[in-house]
Design a protein around this motif. Sequence first.
Motif, short mmCIF file in Angstrom:
data_model
loop_
_atom_site.label_atom_id
_atom_site.label_comp_id
_atom_site.label_asym_id
_atom_site.label_seq_id
_atom_site.Cartn_x
_atom_site.Cartn_y
_atom_site.Cartn_z
N CYS A 1 -4.43 3.10 17.14
CA CYS A 1 -4.71 4.54 17.15
C CYS A 1 -3.81 5.26 18.15
O CYS A 1 -3.30 6.35 17.88
N VAL A 2 -3.61 4.66 19.32
CA VAL A 2 -2.69 5.25 20.29
C VAL A 2 -1.29 5.34 19.71
O VAL A 2 -0.58 6.34 19.86
N GLY A 3 -0.87 4.24 19.02
CA GLY A 3 0.44 4.28 18.39
C GLY A 3 0.54 5.37 17.35
O GLY A 3 1.59 6.02 17.21
N LEU A 4 -0.54 5.63 16.60
CA LEU A 4 -0.53 6.70 15.60
C LEU A 4 -0.42 8.07 16.25
O LEU A 4 0.25 8.98 15.73
N ILE A 5 -1.08 8.24 17.40
CA ILE A 5 -0.96 9.51 18.12
C ILE A 5 0.49 9.74 18.53
O ILE A 5 1.05 10.83 18.37
N PHE A 6 1.12 8.68 19.05
CA PHE A 6 2.53 8.79 19.41
C PHE A 6 3.38 9.09 18.18
O PHE A 6 4.35 9.87 18.24
N ILE B 1 -3.64 0.97 10.36
CA ILE B 1 -4.73 0.32 11.09
C ILE B 1 -5.18 -0.94 10.36
O ILE B 1 -5.39 -2.00 10.98
N VAL B 2 -5.31 -0.88 9.03
CA VAL B 2 -5.70 -2.07 8.27
C VAL B 2 -4.64 -3.16 8.41
O VAL B 2 -4.96 -4.36 8.50
N ALA B 3 -3.36 -2.78 8.43
CA ALA B 3 -2.29 -3.76 8.61
C ALA B 3 -2.44 -4.49 9.94
O ALA B 3 -2.24 -5.71 10.02
N ILE B 4 -2.78 -3.75 11.00
CA ILE B 4 -3.00 -4.38 12.31
C ILE B 4 -4.16 -5.36 12.25
O ILE B 4 -4.10 -6.47 12.79
N VAL B 5 -5.24 -4.98 11.56
CA VAL B 5 -6.40 -5.87 11.44
C VAL B 5 -6.04 -7.12 10.64
O VAL B 5 -6.42 -8.24 10.99
N ILE B 6 -5.29 -6.94 9.56
CA ILE B 6 -4.87 -8.10 8.75
C ILE B 6 -4.03 -9.05 9.58
O ILE B 6 -4.18 -10.28 9.50
N MET B 7 -3.15 -8.51 10.40
CA MET B 7 -2.34 -9.36 11.26
C MET B 7 -3.23 -10.18 12.20
O MET B 7 -3.00 -11.38 12.41
N GLY B 8 -4.27 -9.55 12.76
CA GLY B 8 -5.20 -10.28 13.62
C GLY B 8 -5.95 -11.38 12.88
O GLY B 8 -6.15 -12.48 13.41
N ILE B 9 -6.34 -11.11 11.63
CA ILE B 9 -7.05 -12.13 10.85
C ILE B 9 -6.15 -13.31 10.55
O ILE B 9 -6.55 -14.48 10.68
N VAL B 10 -4.91 -13.04 10.17
CA VAL B 10 -3.98 -14.12 9.83
C VAL B 10 -3.68 -14.98 11.06
O VAL B 10 -3.71 -16.21 11.00
N ALA C 1 0.82 -1.21 0.00
CA ALA C 1 0.00 0.00 0.00
C ALA C 1 0.85 1.26 0.00
O ALA C 1 0.46 2.30 -0.55
N GLY C 2 2.03 1.18 0.64
CA GLY C 2 2.88 2.36 0.74
C GLY C 2 2.43 3.32 1.83
O GLY C 2 1.25 3.31 2.25
N LEU C 3 3.33 4.12 2.33
CA LEU C 3 3.05 5.08 3.39
C LEU C 3 3.40 6.49 2.94
O LEU C 3 4.30 6.69 2.11
N ARG C 4 2.68 7.44 3.46
CA ARG C 4 2.97 8.85 3.19
C ARG C 4 3.46 9.51 4.47
O ARG C 4 4.04 8.86 5.33
N ALA C 5 3.18 10.75 4.63
CA ALA C 5 3.63 11.47 5.83
C ALA C 5 2.90 10.96 7.05
O ALA C 5 1.79 10.40 6.97
N ALA C 6 3.52 11.17 8.21
CA ALA C 6 2.93 10.70 9.47
C ALA C 6 1.59 11.35 9.74
O ALA C 6 0.73 10.79 10.42
N THR C 7 1.39 12.57 9.22
CA THR C 7 0.14 13.30 9.48
C THR C 7 -0.91 13.05 8.41
O THR C 7 -2.01 13.60 8.49
N ASP C 8 -0.58 12.25 7.41
CA ASP C 8 -1.50 11.98 6.32
C ASP C 8 -2.52 10.92 6.75
O ASP C 8 -2.12 9.82 7.17
N PRO C 9 -3.83 11.14 6.67
CA PRO C 9 -4.82 10.13 7.05
C PRO C 9 -4.67 8.81 6.29
O PRO C 9 -5.05 7.75 6.77
N TYR C 10 -4.12 8.89 5.06
CA TYR C 10 -3.90 7.65 4.31
C TYR C 10 -2.94 6.73 5.07
O TYR C 10 -3.15 5.50 5.14
N THR C 11 -1.89 7.30 5.65
CA THR C 11 -0.93 6.52 6.44
C THR C 11 -1.63 5.88 7.63
O THR C 11 -1.39 4.71 7.97
N TRP C 12 -2.51 6.64 8.27
CA TRP C 12 -3.23 6.10 9.43
C TRP C 12 -4.06 4.88 9.02
O TRP C 12 -4.06 3.85 9.69
N LEU C 13 -4.79 5.04 7.89
CA LEU C 13 -5.66 3.94 7.44
C LEU C 13 -4.84 2.71 7.10
O LEU C 13 -5.21 1.57 7.46
#
Length: 824
Positions: A184-189, A138-147, A123-135
Amino acid sequence: MPWVITGLILSCGVAGLIGFGPPDGFPLLELAFFVPAVTVAQGLLVQHHARGMRISFNLTDIPLALALFYLSPFWVVAVKFAASTLFYGSRYLRTDIGALKPLFNIGLTSTGTVAAALFVQYAGLRAATDPYTWLVLIVAIVIMGIVTTAFISLMLYFLSGWDSVVKAWIGFALTMAGPVVAACVGLIFLILLDATLWAGLLVGFVVVAVVYLARNYMRLRRQRHVLSELNDFTQLVVDSVRSNRLIDAMLGRLREILSAESATVWVPARGRYPEIRLTSGVDDPGLTDLDPVPGSLQNQVMASGEGVLVTPKNGNRSQHAELEAAGLRCAMLVPLRSGDEVYGCLSVADRIGGELSHFVPGDLQLLETIAAHVSIAVQNERLVDQLRYDAFHDPLTGLASRRRSLEALAEAIAITVPGEVVAVLMFDVDGMHEINDALGHEAGDALLTEFSRRLAEHAPDASFIGRIDSDEFILQTRLPSTEAAADTARRLRSEVQGPFEFGGVAVEVSAAVGVVTHPDFATDADELLQRADTATRQAKQAVDGVQTYHSGLESESLRRIGLASDLRRALDRGELEVHFQPKVALESGALVGAEALVRWPHPTYGPLSPEEFIAIAGSTGQLGRLTEMVLAEALRHSVEWAREDGPLRMAVNLSPRTLADAAFPERVAELLAGHGVPPDRLTFEITEDDMVTDGSRLAPGLDRLHETGVRLSVDDFGTGYSSLAYLRRLPIQEIKIDLRFVQGMATDADDRAIVKAVLGLARHFEIDVVAEGIESHQTVEQLRSMECEIGQGYYFSRPLPPDRFAAWLDTQGGGKGSGRLRAV
């Protein structure tokens, strides 16, 4: 299979590392931060109860969100691998429970991280403040839980079945909010650190404060939960005293509160009162007198008046040794008091949850508080009287228990009355297992209650009646002679028989009755009961369902007991033999296969009948091992005697007990693969009686075996001729005509007609036919004229040991001849 799954998961994690490849450079500072952070976070659990399940998740997703942003995929996986190795290695290996669990968890976390890293890389990442990076994070964390949940489900399927798989996904759905919040807490940090690295100081302070507050919150929540449980328990004790079921309710609820596998109350013998020992187990629907906790620990508690906690971290070396000898992981014991006097002991053993679940000092305090509540809620004498009542009475029927029955027998034989014998009649209620399976245990309980009522109604005056086991009752009375006792048994059996309706279904009530008398056949109460049990087992085979004890029964029972032990040793030492009887194409004389038959040359009794020792194997839990031994030998020789078209076809007999084993089809597939035998070269033979009687119950096992590709055959076909619907319902490829019809063909027109009808029926259903029991050339010619294709019997060869069977093959010229078949 658990090891295979673990190896698969570890391979996925390693493959991920290799696929990402080590990047240039070594981020020492980042690794020095993330490895300890992930390791510590794995130990920070958040727990809650939902839908009757205890669910927990850790906070590793906070540092993982940061790692996915700052580190390359290789180093993200490496960090998780190193952290999980440190955490699970130190946690599991020091408890000496083996390497499977830590390796599985290490592979699970690593493989889940590989999936998350792959998604972020794609998916790639952008800036830390970019909502795309947040999404993306978060989706990566969910995928890890599913796997990880998918691999956990795979392991649970092989260990516990589909129910555990469903619970695993329900738990994932209920706890998915936790990892998302942690991400989300990690993203705030992340946003704070992106603004300035000095924000790390604030982040560190917040993390420490949150962990401290969370731990205190969990502690307060547990205290509140304990207070609520104590309040409910106190009310339960009060209500139970009123309903006269104190011990049943107390022990069952105590076991649930402390998540223990068993809870026991013990009151030593005192004065004229006997010892009381009652246990509620997680697998027992009622109370038993079997106590898993060592008596020496209970004596310590009684002597000291202090509670005892024995876990890997608590207790002395002597207590640990006693607990280990009893096969327990942990236990808690506290005294029961009346004022300053200790009159009993309350104990719980083994916490539910696996090898790492143990009681803690707080649980001991809770148990002491519960014991105090019990003592306060009821007066000491009331409690002791209730304990004695529960110990000597069956809660379902109200009859005397086994212990009280033994006492009554001892009291009866202590008094001699001229011209009378003490007669003991033991009743074993028929069909309890079938009724419980078909209608449920409530129906079984209702049947036992009805049986006890009928027995009490028709029993002779002054009789003593007790329930000594789940479906066994005894009646003790005085009669003029042993013959009179046998007549009374027949009369009572006839009077208690008859239909009993439950839920609109008529259930037939019947029982086998064993009869023994004193002083003719026993000298004490234990001997009376033991010999009554021996007679009752034989009564199940008697025409009228009644058997009077005689010395011959004892020798037969002792022989069975000895053979059961000998059979186990024979299996361990490989002393059982597998013989092979050929199956021959009647038209050409070619060998088409063989049937594997087990034989036991006993060193004392000589060759034993398979019917005798196979029945013993079934009743002692050794049948599965015996079947696998025969199957393995058959497959080994199938390859050894391979023909031009492949391994020699083999047939193996199968019992309903083995077929009902859910794991058996998988074991068959493993053995076939291990020996390199195609499934269609193996045939399992099941008798027609079993097909007709248990067809619906055996259908799932038959279908699973059929799916593996093995062939299924109906043995002794013709004995259940009135019930042929199973040929259409079940996946049958072959039938074997019962030898009694085949052997009678030459002289009996009816037998010849039956054989002809079976062959016609088989052609209609497109099923192969084997005629067994062929002993003459005339029978062969008749079967050929009826177009029967395959035969088996002494005319061709008796069952032979492997070396003689190989020699027989040589004499037959490879199984092909001119049609002139020779007997051995």
